[in-house]
Design a protein around this motif. Sequence first.
Motif, short mmCIF file in Angstrom:
data_model
loop_
_atom_site.label_atom_id
_atom_site.label_comp_id
_atom_site.label_asym_id
_atom_site.label_seq_id
_atom_site.Cartn_x
_atom_site.Cartn_y
_atom_site.Cartn_z
N UNK A 163 13.27 82.61 63.34
CA UNK A 163 12.66 82.63 61.67
C UNK A 163 13.55 82.56 60.83
N UNK A 164 14.52 83.42 60.66
CA UNK A 164 15.50 83.49 59.66
C UNK A 164 16.37 82.03 59.64
N UNK A 165 16.66 81.53 60.93
CA UNK A 165 17.60 80.16 60.99
C UNK A 165 16.58 79.11 60.09
N UNK A 166 15.29 79.13 60.11
CA UNK A 166 14.40 78.18 59.58
C UNK A 166 14.34 78.48 58.15
N UNK A 167 14.15 79.46 57.69
CA UNK A 167 13.94 79.80 56.39
C UNK A 167 15.23 79.84 55.38
N UNK A 168 16.33 80.31 56.11
CA UNK A 168 17.42 80.51 55.05
C UNK A 168 17.90 79.11 54.43
N UNK A 169 18.12 78.08 54.74
CA UNK A 169 18.46 76.88 54.06
C UNK A 169 17.69 76.46 53.01
N UNK A 170 16.34 76.66 53.27
CA UNK A 170 15.47 76.07 51.97
C UNK A 170 15.12 77.22 50.90
N UNK A 207 16.28 90.28 48.11
CA UNK A 207 17.29 90.93 48.92
C UNK A 207 17.31 90.18 50.48
N UNK A 208 16.06 89.72 50.83
CA UNK A 208 16.12 88.92 52.26
C UNK A 208 16.88 87.66 51.84
N UNK A 209 16.94 87.18 50.83
CA UNK A 209 17.66 85.80 50.68
C UNK A 209 19.30 86.14 50.56
#
Length: 240
Positions: A163-170, A207-209
């Motif tokens: 899930x984090x792999x998918x979201x991080x770049x965007x 904080x997540x970002x």
Amino acid sequence: MVQSGQITFYTHIYSPYCQRVHIALEEVHADYRAVTLNVMQWPEWYNTKVNPTTRKIPAITYGGPADAPPEDPSPEAVKLTKSLVIVEFLADLFPEGKLRPSDPVQLASARLFVALFDAKVFEAFKNYFFMATAQASDLLAALEFIQARLPPTGFAVGEFSIADVAAAPFLARIVLLLEHDIGMYPVGDGKKTLEELRKPKFARLMKYIADLKARPSFQASYDEAQVLFIFQNNPTLKRT
Ligand SMILES: N[C@@H](CCC(=O)N[C@@H](CS)C(=O)NCC(=O)O)C(=O)O
């Protein structure tokens, strides 16, 4: 697991989809060869020999002789494309990398997070920055929706996952574009939108970002100055 086949990764630093694969490769400590495509002069060999299916990056080849030239991969090598397909493949190939939660509920939650992220945030990202068919309020609503799915601390489903792999770049690119007011929206709108994101209402998301960007796999796959330069010179992001 000992990696049994060679991995060649076709990529470009600007692409958030490529960064998904790059993060996954780093997370699982794969032994891989990265090939940066000349996207200004898209090579024909890529379309015919590596990714005739979608003609997009990222792609990987897996297996076959390790010394096959990247522009002429062996017929024995499996060719894969689509960032999330490749990320899931890497999670399968390297289970010890723990990209995929072992608990079925956590795994379903991670996959749901990815599906919702693509449906909400990616749509708003594309429409706000590139098409000017969405307002800042649409982007903020999508981000608020995703923030509401995050647990109080940690990553999207607790431990770092697909899930984090998918979201991080965007998410990283959204903040970068806003910081530099790059996009098809009116001048100044990006900075105002970022001010909204810096309010306490979005503290959990920010904080997540920050946690995503601090991850070594993210740092190994991102060069902010280079990505910024490419965005600044991207004709599809130039206001007329
Ligand atoms: N859904 C695909 C999207 C891939 C994609 O759109 N790649 C872009 C770069 S970010 C590309 O190759 N664009 C070149 C083109 O469309 O000709 C994935 O997840 O990999």
